[in-house]
Write a protein that holds these residues in place. Structure first.
Motif, PDB file in Angstrom:
ATOM      1  N   GLY A 281      35.506  36.167  31.737  1.00  0.00           N
ATOM      2  CA  GLY A 281      34.290  35.390  31.885  1.00  0.00           C
ATOM      3  C   GLY A 281      33.168  35.972  31.049  1.00  0.00           C
ATOM      4  N   SER A 282      32.000  35.359  31.142  1.00  0.00           N
ATOM      5  CA  SER A 282      30.830  35.786  30.388  1.00  0.00           C
ATOM      6  C   SER A 282      29.651  35.895  31.340  1.00  0.00           C
ATOM      7  CB  SER A 282      30.516  34.775  29.270  1.00  0.00           C
ATOM      8  OG  SER A 282      31.614  34.652  28.385  1.00  0.00           O
ATOM      9  N   HIS A 283      28.976  37.014  31.305  1.00  0.00           N
ATOM     10  CA  HIS A 283      27.855  37.256  32.209  1.00  0.00           C
ATOM     11  C   HIS A 283      26.825  36.132  32.123  1.00  0.00           C
ATOM     12  CE1 HIS A 283      28.748  41.849  32.166  1.00  0.00           C
ATOM     13  NE2 HIS A 283      29.474  41.200  33.052  1.00  0.00           N
ATOM     14  N   GLY A 284      26.413  35.660  33.267  1.00  0.00           N
ATOM     15  CA  GLY A 284      25.436  34.583  33.350  1.00  0.00           C
ATOM     16  C   GLY A 284      26.081  33.229  33.538  1.00  0.00           C
ATOM     17  N   TYR A 285      27.248  33.035  32.917  1.00  0.00           N
ATOM     18  CA  TYR A 285      27.959  31.764  33.031  1.00  0.00           C
ATOM     19  C   TYR A 285      29.066  31.826  34.079  1.00  0.00           C
ATOM     20  CZ  TYR A 285      25.730  30.895  28.504  1.00  0.00           C
ATOM     21  OH  TYR A 285      24.816  30.741  27.501  1.00  0.00           O
ATOM     22  N   THR A 286      29.451  33.027  34.484  1.00  0.00           N
ATOM     23  CA  THR A 286      30.602  33.212  35.367  1.00  0.00           C
ATOM     24  C   THR A 286      30.173  33.252  36.821  1.00  0.00           C
ATOM     25  OG1 THR A 286      31.703  34.456  33.628  1.00  0.00           O
ATOM     26  CG2 THR A 286      32.566  34.718  35.851  1.00  0.00           C
ATOM     27  N   ALA A 287      30.925  32.563  37.677  1.00  0.00           N
ATOM     28  CA  ALA A 287      30.599  32.479  39.099  1.00  0.00           C
ATOM     29  C   ALA A 287      30.749  33.846  39.773  1.00  0.00           C
ATOM     30  CB  ALA A 287      31.503  31.454  39.775  1.00  0.00           C
ATOM     31  N   LEU A 288      30.036  34.024  40.892  1.00  0.00           N
ATOM     32  CA  LEU A 288      29.997  35.301  41.602  1.00  0.00           C
ATOM     33  C   LEU A 288      31.389  35.739  42.043  1.00  0.00           C
ATOM     34  CD1 LEU A 288      28.322  37.578  42.908  1.00  0.00           C
ATOM     35  CD2 LEU A 288      28.088  36.119  44.932  1.00  0.00           C
ATOM     36  N   GLU A 289      32.177  34.832  42.642  1.00  0.00           N
ATOM     37  CA  GLU A 289      33.497  35.216  43.166  1.00  0.00           C
ATOM     38  C   GLU A 289      34.433  35.656  42.041  1.00  0.00           C
ATOM     39  OE1 GLU A 289      33.605  30.884  42.146  1.00  0.00           O
ATOM     40  OE2 GLU A 289      32.233  32.163  43.296  1.00  0.00           O
ATOM     41  N   GLN A 290      34.247  35.059  40.881  1.00  0.00           N
ATOM     42  CA  GLN A 290      35.084  35.431  39.735  1.00  0.00           C
ATOM     43  C   GLN A 290      34.673  36.796  39.198  1.00  0.00           C
ATOM     44  OE1 GLN A 290      35.473  32.255  36.847  1.00  0.00           O
ATOM     45  NE2 GLN A 290      35.888  33.690  35.190  1.00  0.00           N
ATOM     46  N   MET A 291      33.388  37.069  39.197  1.00  0.00           N
ATOM     47  CA  MET A 291      32.884  38.342  38.685  1.00  0.00           C
ATOM     48  C   MET A 291      33.183  39.491  39.646  1.00  0.00           C
ATOM     49  SD  MET A 291      31.355  39.565  36.004  1.00  0.00           S
ATOM     50  CE  MET A 291      30.589  38.148  35.240  1.00  0.00           C
ATOM     51  N   GLN A 292      33.069  39.237  40.939  1.00  0.00           N
ATOM     52  CA  GLN A 292      33.253  40.311  41.917  1.00  0.00           C
ATOM     53  C   GLN A 292      34.723  40.583  42.216  1.00  0.00           C
ATOM     54  OE1 GLN A 292      30.973  39.237  45.419  1.00  0.00           O
ATOM     55  NE2 GLN A 292      29.199  40.418  44.738  1.00  0.00           N
ATOM     56  N   ASP A 293      35.486  39.523  42.445  1.00  0.00           N
ATOM     57  CA  ASP A 293      36.863  39.689  42.926  1.00  0.00           C
ATOM     58  C   ASP A 293      37.923  39.352  41.886  1.00  0.00           C
ATOM     59  OD1 ASP A 293      35.656  40.217  45.404  1.00  0.00           O
ATOM     60  OD2 ASP A 293      35.668  38.083  45.910  1.00  0.00           O
ATOM     61  N   GLY A 294      37.504  38.814  40.747  1.00  0.00           N
ATOM     62  CA  GLY A 294      38.474  38.405  39.743  1.00  0.00           C
ATOM     63  C   GLY A 294      39.229  37.150  40.116  1.00  0.00           C
ATOM     64  N   LYS A 295      38.788  36.440  41.160  1.00  0.00           N
ATOM     65  CA  LYS A 295      39.458  35.221  41.606  1.00  0.00           C
ATOM     66  C   LYS A 295      38.659  34.004  41.142  1.00  0.00           C
ATOM     67  CE  LYS A 295      41.454  37.406  45.715  1.00  0.00           C
ATOM     68  NZ  LYS A 295      41.559  37.372  47.203  1.00  0.00           N
ATOM     69  N   ALA A 296      39.382  33.011  40.644  1.00  0.00           N
ATOM     70  CA  ALA A 296      38.716  31.821  40.130  1.00  0.00           C
ATOM     71  C   ALA A 296      39.338  30.566  40.737  1.00  0.00           C
ATOM     72  CB  ALA A 296      38.814  31.768  38.609  1.00  0.00           C
ATOM     73  N   TYR A 297      38.493  29.564  40.954  1.00  0.00           N
ATOM     74  CA  TYR A 297      38.884  28.306  41.575  1.00  0.00           C
ATOM     75  C   TYR A 297      38.272  27.165  40.756  1.00  0.00           C
ATOM     76  CZ  TYR A 297      39.404  31.749  45.315  1.00  0.00           C
ATOM     77  OH  TYR A 297      39.743  32.862  46.039  1.00  0.00           O
ATOM     78  N   PRO A 298      38.635  25.907  41.032  1.00  0.00           N
ATOM     79  CA  PRO A 298      37.970  24.802  40.341  1.00  0.00           C
ATOM     80  C   PRO A 298      36.446  24.890  40.424  1.00  0.00           C
ATOM     81  CG  PRO A 298      39.886  23.974  41.497  1.00  0.00           C
ATOM     82  CD  PRO A 298      39.754  25.421  41.886  1.00  0.00           C
TER      83      PRO A 298
END
Length: 683
Positions: free
Chosen positions: A204-221
């Motif tokens: 991901g890219s800082h600022g554009y990436t959702a919190l759950e993806q940045m913190q836990d490495g998990k991504a959803y729709p």
């Protein structure tokens, strides 16, 4: 220039003559996968590989994108796992590439310890560069952007894929039609995350990436939808989320509205409805965020009925360009109409992605018809659904009908030629013997012999009745790119690629070279005999067409006027008119007596790879057919220059077309899922 593919090389560009990199001394790889020539570094993947611009030498140096993954892993186990994951991801990308707004996957392979993935090159500008050049978007443009991208996200999400890195740099506005294309699905990024999780790698890219993806490495729709919201915020306000993240982490999300007014700028107008959509897209808590692209589309188009129950109809949206003060359409009504039509077009495109289908029929003046396709009333308008002929394992570069109309031949990158019974649509023979991909095939006038030209620099002659090789013609300095038989079947003309640039005339009875025609300054991808057998036309990558007197071997004249390479030439039955297709996306009609251009046919959005004439009952009843890398075949009235209709494939380039002698069948060869197909017509 040739690019070094050592991912650690600091100065990767090298002169073509180098065998070893002048900077890192690594051995240079002229062709990746035997066909892709890296010419430029496009981006660095943070030490895990690079992305290169490359030329596909199998496809006349067509541009493509090569992504390299070079994991620095210890031991064979992790590397074996990485290779397995890379192949799985490539397979997934191949499925996604069925969508017309996702780059097509062309190849994936391992070479010299590196993993490579090759994708279609999208000619256009990414939205970051577009924003830097033109400034902030207005609300209408943001709505149109969302309605163009959301169906793409729906498409990938229902297939279990999360993009993970949506930002302006990864969205390209395609030059030929203005549609947005989502790029960089990052097989390397997902693979990197899989094999490097112990190091805490986050996609991901800082600022554009959702919190759950940045913190836990998990991504959803919903994670992709947050990124889409951040991207839209950037383009609307001109404020980069990455800068806000550095200053205040995720604190900017709750107060994004304060950036609608900045020093030195007027207030940015945003409706209540769009503001509420932004609020929900940018929620930190994923449970409070939009959960699907459909939910966002519903809020963007309130009051519209769901589109899924509608019949599958291909619509061509036409937007009014009349000023509002003319009383035709108010600005608000026009914006709503644009959004609704764009949504309909996007969803219908989504539903038909990867399927061969017909565009809604157009009349000779190309006026769009937005009704479902009805059975034609006139026999001449009856173009049935194309039938795929399956058997080749790679791209089809050439197709040809036997003069007696009983056989269709096809030549492929898989080094084979297949012969098909036109009546039963069944394969008759597979001809094998070339050691490299096959560029061209042609039938003799008595339908007894087939000639094939290959990148292995040879021409082979085949007995059609037995499928056996008659003889091999040698003596070319480069691959054979084009072939044509004279009308009496006694002479074969061949054109060659750029290291040779010559046209050769061969005696078919003896297999001996008659003479060599020289004059072009680059490769010759197309040659054609006039109907009377006295003139040969040659189209070249040097942007010219040359006419040759076959009795003397002398050049008659050179036809000039194209801005790019000539890829195909074809004589009309009268022998006076010549059609040419070019890399500059146009077809030209030429008067060969005067050497003057008659007219230019415009309508394709990419290079025109092949042209042919459909014979008519009279000279005024002719039709020109053209096949293009824009994935369409177009039919034209050469007398008026008007487009008659478009056969739209949905996926896959068209590299070659051929017309049966009775004019009732069109064959098309190219790339994609169904790489060889035929259209039956009734005239």
């Amino acid at each position: 220039m040739l690019c070094c593919v050592n991912p650690d090389c600091q100065k990767p560009l090298n002169p073509d003559k180098n065998n070893y990199c002048h900077s890192c001394r690594a051995e240079l790889i002229p062709l990746l996968g035997g066909r892709y020539r890296p010419t430029q570094v496009l981006s660095d993947e943070g030490g895990f590989g690079r992305t290169y611009l490359a030329e596909d030498v199998h496809k006349l140096n067509e541009c493509c994108v090569v992504k390299q993954f070079a994991p620095k892993l210890q031991g064979t186990g992790p590397l074996t796992k990485a290779t397995e994951l890379f192949k799985q991801e490539a397979s997934r990308l191949q499925e996604l590439a069925e969508h017309p707004q996702i780059p097509t996957l062309l190849a994936y392979f391992e070479q010299n310890g590196y993993l490579f993935l090759v994708q279609q090159f999208i000619n256009g500008q990414n939205l970051l560069k577009e924003w830097e050049k033109r400034g902030n978007y207005n609300e209408t443009e943001i709505r149109e952007l969302l309605l163009d991208l959301l169906p793409i996200l729906k498409f990938i999400h229902v297939r279990g894929v999360i993009h993970r890195d949506i930002k302006p740099q990864n969205i390209i506005r395609r030059q030929n039609d203005g549609r947005l294309v989502l790029i960089d699905f990052g097989a390397s990024k997902q693979l990197t995350a899989t094999v490097q999780t112990k190091m805490g790698t986050v996609i991901g890219s800082h600022g554009y990436t959702a919190l759950e993806q940045m913190q836990d490495g998990k991504a959803y729709p919903g994670s992709d939808l947050f990124s889409l919201g951040a991207t839209s915020f950037h383009l609307l306000t001109g404020v980069r989320p990455s800068q806000l993240w550095i200053q205040q982490g995720y604190g900017w999300v709750a107060s994004w509205r304060q950036h609608l007014v900045s020093s030195g700028r007027d207030e940015i107008s945003v409706s209540i409805e769009l503001g509420e959509i932004f609020d929900k897209l940018l929620q930190l808590d994923i449970q409070k965020r939009y959960q699907s692209a459909d939910e966002v589309i519903a809020d963007l188009t309130p009051g519209l009925p769901p589109l899924s129950p509608l019949p599958v109809t291909i619509l061509t949206p036409t937007f009014s360009s009349a000023p509002a003060n003319k009383g035709l359409v108010s600005p608000k009504q026009n914006n709503t109409l644009k959004s609704q039509l764009l949504l309909v077009s996007s969803i219908l495109t989504l539903g038909l992605a990867g399927v061969w289908y017909f565009q809604t029929p157009r009349n000779e003046y190309s006026q769009p018809i937005s009704q479902p396709i009805q059975p034609p009333k006139k026999p001449s308008e009856n173009y049935f659904q194309p039938k795929p002929l399956k058997g080749h394992s790679s791209d089809v570069n050439s197709v040809a009908f036997s003069p007696d109309g009983t056989i269709l031949g096809s030549a492929s990158d898989d080094k084979t030629i297949k012969l098909w019974n036109l009546a039963s649509k069944e394969e008759i023979h597979t001809l094998e013997g070339h050691s490299n991909w096959i560029w061209a095939i042609a039938f003799s006038s008595d339908s007894k012999t087939l000639a094939s030209g290959s990148a292995d620099k040879t021409i082979k002659l085949w007995n059609l009745e037995t499928g056996k090789l008659i003889r091999t013609l040698e003596g070319n300095a480069d691959g054979v790119t084009s072939l044509a038989f004279s009308s009496d079947g006694k002479t074969l003309a061949s054109g060659t690629a750029s290291k040779d640039m010559k046209i050769k005339l061969w005696n078919l009875e003896t297999g001996k070279l008659i003479r060599t025609l020289e004059g072009h300054t680059s490769g010759v991808p197309s040659v054609a005999f006039s109907p009377d057998g006295k003139t040969l036309a040659s189209g070249s990558w040097d942007k010219t067409i040359k006419l040759w007197n076959l009795d003397t071997g002398k050049e008659i004249r050179t036809l000039q006027g194209n801005e790019n390479s000539i890829l195909s030439v074809a004589f009309a039955p009268d022998g006076v008119t010549l059609a040419s297709g070019s890399r500059d996306k146009i077809i030209k009609l030429w008067n060969l007596k005067t050497g003057k251009e008659i007219r230019t046919l415009r309508g394709h959005n990419d290079k025109v790879n092949s042209v042919a004439f459909v014979p008519g009952r009279s000279q005024n009843d002719l039709t020109v057919v053209s096949g293009s890398s824009d994935k369409t075949i177009k039919l034209w009235n050469p007398s008026t220059g008007r487009e008659i209709r478009t056969l739209e494939t949905g996926s896959g380039y068209i590299y070659a077309i051929a017309i049966s002698p009775d004019g009732k069948t069109i064959a098309g060869g190219g790339s994609g899922e169904n790489i060889l197909k035929i259209w039956q017509t009734i005239q």
